[in-house]
Design a protein around this motif. Structure first.
Motif, short mmCIF file in Angstrom:
data_model
loop_
_atom_site.label_atom_id
_atom_site.label_comp_id
_atom_site.label_asym_id
_atom_site.label_seq_id
_atom_site.Cartn_x
_atom_site.Cartn_y
_atom_site.Cartn_z
N LEU A 7 0.85 -1.19 0.00
CA LEU A 7 0.00 0.00 0.00
C LEU A 7 0.89 1.23 0.00
O LEU A 7 1.63 1.46 0.95
CB LEU A 7 -0.91 0.04 1.23
CG LEU A 7 -1.78 1.29 1.33
CD1 LEU A 7 -2.94 1.23 0.36
CD2 LEU A 7 -2.30 1.49 2.74
N ALA A 8 0.82 2.02 -1.06
CA ALA A 8 1.60 3.26 -1.11
C ALA A 8 0.80 4.39 -0.47
O ALA A 8 -0.43 4.40 -0.51
CB ALA A 8 1.93 3.60 -2.55
N GLU A 9 1.52 5.34 0.10
CA GLU A 9 0.87 6.49 0.72
C GLU A 9 1.02 7.75 -0.12
O GLU A 9 0.34 8.73 0.12
CB GLU A 9 1.47 6.74 2.11
CG GLU A 9 1.10 5.66 3.13
CD GLU A 9 -0.38 5.66 3.46
OE1 GLU A 9 -1.01 6.72 3.34
OE2 GLU A 9 -0.89 4.61 3.84
N ARG A 10 1.90 7.72 -1.12
CA ARG A 10 2.12 8.91 -1.93
C ARG A 10 1.91 8.58 -3.40
O ARG A 10 2.09 7.44 -3.85
CB ARG A 10 3.56 9.44 -1.72
CG ARG A 10 3.92 9.72 -0.27
CD ARG A 10 5.21 10.53 -0.21
NE ARG A 10 6.29 9.90 -0.92
CZ ARG A 10 7.17 9.07 -0.37
NH1 ARG A 10 7.07 8.77 0.91
NH2 ARG A 10 8.16 8.54 -1.08
N ASN A 11 1.55 9.60 -4.16
CA ASN A 11 1.27 9.39 -5.58
C ASN A 11 2.49 8.97 -6.38
O ASN A 11 2.37 8.38 -7.45
CB ASN A 11 0.67 10.66 -6.18
CG ASN A 11 -0.72 10.94 -5.65
OD1 ASN A 11 -1.44 10.02 -5.29
ND2 ASN A 11 -1.10 12.21 -5.62
N ASP A 12 3.70 9.29 -5.87
CA ASP A 12 4.91 8.95 -6.62
C ASP A 12 5.40 7.54 -6.32
O ASP A 12 6.44 7.12 -6.82
CB ASP A 12 6.02 9.95 -6.35
CG ASP A 12 6.43 9.98 -4.87
OD1 ASP A 12 5.65 9.47 -4.03
OD2 ASP A 12 7.50 10.52 -4.58
N GLN A 13 4.67 6.79 -5.50
CA GLN A 13 5.06 5.42 -5.20
C GLN A 13 4.35 4.45 -6.14
O GLN A 13 3.26 4.74 -6.65
CB GLN A 13 4.75 5.08 -3.74
CG GLN A 13 5.64 5.86 -2.76
CD GLN A 13 5.24 5.63 -1.32
OE1 GLN A 13 4.10 5.84 -0.95
NE2 GLN A 13 6.19 5.20 -0.51
N SER A 14 4.96 3.29 -6.34
CA SER A 14 4.45 2.37 -7.36
C SER A 14 3.19 1.65 -6.94
O SER A 14 2.42 1.22 -7.79
CB SER A 14 5.53 1.33 -7.70
OG SER A 14 5.81 0.51 -6.58
N ASP A 15 2.99 1.47 -5.62
CA ASP A 15 1.79 0.81 -5.13
C ASP A 15 1.62 -0.55 -5.81
O ASP A 15 0.54 -0.89 -6.28
CB ASP A 15 0.57 1.69 -5.39
CG ASP A 15 -0.60 1.29 -4.50
OD1 ASP A 15 -1.71 1.75 -4.79
OD2 ASP A 15 -0.41 0.53 -3.54
#
Length: 483
Positions: free
Chosen positions: A162-170
């Protein structure tokens, strides 16, 4: 079907079948000292991480639990110890293949989650000692699931991210196992399940390989849950099924609910659990409304959800840990207050809520559920975590004239039990709801059955095998393939 003859068998903790004076099922909270969150975290809505296994091989499970940036505690039947000073998502597996279950744990450098590392703990005859660490990335891991995903005989780790920021790949990650105890990360760009909170590994099409169901948050934005079919370690999303609801899912579990030999799926959501019945390994049908699964109130949200036989009557029931979906401290709070635990009993007419009748009256903001044999009375007990408060251990207060069997085996082992014209099919696994793992097992209630007529086993990467020495009931057995 090919039948071979089995192999290795060991019994543990046999329980004599007796006549009970108190067969009215009830649960009460155990008087054990546990620890809640010690300090505020802006991410505390996610709750603690928890794992349960027999660390010291004394026949009793220990429970390991921690909150982010706080110590990892090991709860035993007589004492509580500190394993290490940090914590994160945990996986249980014998990564060094010495016969003792080890621990893999995610550790984040700080609450901003700018760096994530995996810590590998070796079990040295009952003591968990940090052995080495490997970098993972910038994403947060919500859950680990363990199983041999490519058929090479080694247990791999599936990380739900689970990514918390939009720049993470998730992006979810498969950590492929190797003989030298190292792992490779598999970052497949077509394998992005957005906002995965929970996952389950199961052989849905009975072809001998473990498939994946991802329970994903924010389904309206990212498309909801994803079912991945396994083709010898290569995974393809099922876009043709159209059987998965678009929801904000937090939990998932698998079991053969209708005893037709195929593994079914349940997922948890706001005011609605979804039960998906397996249509012969090709698709799924949502029977939630028809079978009375959708009994939660609009304010309720199911996080951890488990398919288990609560009362050993031979039918799979549903246990849901409910809680608020936001937390105090926000500028615009949506805290909904304490909620309860749902216990839906399966009946011929559908599912009936029995939590209050069975004494499961506690309220909180619950997250994960680990069914376990704590007091060894044959009825499953429950370790239930809370987003802030100390975990609760709920024990059965009664005995039962219904019979049962608890099977421990490698992750992904399939078992078929036959008696009185009925077949129970189950998969041994250690996935135990959102944020939780336990040592792999399958507890099966057998109602008034007193003797099994046959038992078949399929270990990972092997053919079905007929069991020659059929076990007696009301005990835990451990089975393993021939060395």
């Amino acid at each position: 079907m090919i039948f071979l003859y089995l192999l290795q068998f060991a019994c543990q903790r046999p329980e004599e079948v007796t006549t009970c004076d108190n067969t009215t099922l009830s649960f009460s909270q155990a008087d054990v000292e546990t620890v809640g969150r010690q300090k505020y975290s802006p991410y505390h809505n996610e709750g603690p991480q928890v794992a349960a296994f027999d660390v010291d091989h004394d026949g009793q499970l220990e429970v390991l639990q921690c909150f982010m940036d706080e110590p990892l505690l090991q709860y035993g039947h007589t004492e509580t110890t500190v394993v290490t000073d940090l914590c994160g998502a945990m996986a249980i597996l014998d990564w060094n293949q010495d016969g003792w279950s080890d621990l893999v744990m995610e550790v984040q450098s700080n609450e901003l989650r700018r760096s994530t590392t995996l810590w590998w703990f070796e079990n040295r005859q009952g003591q968990l000692i940090k052995h080495h660490e490997t970098p993972f990335g910038v994403d947060q891991i919500h859950s680990f699931r363990v199983g041999d995903l490519n058929g090479d005989g080694l247990e791999d780790i599936y990380a739900s991210v689970l990514a918390e920021r939009n720049d993470q790949s998730d992006q979810n990650v498969i950590l492929w196992a190797h003989e030298d105890f190292k792992v490779d990360q598999s970052l497949q760009m077509d394998h992005a399940s957005r906002k995965t909170f929970d996952s389950a590994l199961a052989d849905f099409d009975l072809n001998g390989t473990l498939d994946i169901i991802d329970a994903n948050d924010r389904g309206a934005e990212y498309g909801g849950n994803v079912l991945w079919w396994n083709d010898n370690g290569s995974f393809t999303p099922d876009h043709a099924c159209h059987c998965l609801p678009i929801q904000d899912a937090m939990g998932a579990d698998v079991a053969d609910v209708n005893r037709d030999g195929w593994l079914d799926i349940i997922t948890g959501d706001v005011n609605h659990n979804h039960l998906l019945i397996n249509d012969n390994g090709s698709s799924f049908s949502d029977v939630s409304q028809a079978w009375g699964i959708d009994q939660l109130e609009p304010i309720e949200m199911s996080w951890g959800v488990r398919l288990v036989d609560i009362n050993n009557d031979g039918a799979v029931d549903i246990v849901s840990a409910m809680g608020d979906h936001t937390y105090p401290g926000m500028e615009e709070t949506e805290y909904e207050g304490p909620l309860g635990v749902s216990m839906l009993q399966q009946s011929p007419d559908g599912f009936i809520e029995k939590a209050n009748d069975w004494g499961m009256s506690s309220m909180g903001s619950f997250r994960s559920i680990i069914p376990l044999h704590w007091n060894d009375d044959g009825i499953l007990d429950y370790w239930i975590t809370d987003v802030e408060e100390a975990p609760q251990l709920w024990l059965s207060d009664s005995c039962t004239n219904n019979n049962w069997l608890n099977i421990e085996a490698p992750n992904g082992t399939m078992v078929k039990l036959r008696a009185n014209g009925v077949t129970w099919t189950g998969q041994v696994h250690g996935q135990s709801s959102y944020g939780a793992n336990r040592s792999p097992h399958w507890h099966v209630g057998l109602s008034k059955v007193t003797q099994l007529q046959s038992m078949e086993v399929r270990f990972p990467n092997q053919e079905w095998q007929e069991w020659i020495d059929i076990p007696t009931l009301n005990q835990t057995i451990t089975i393993s393939p021939e060395n």
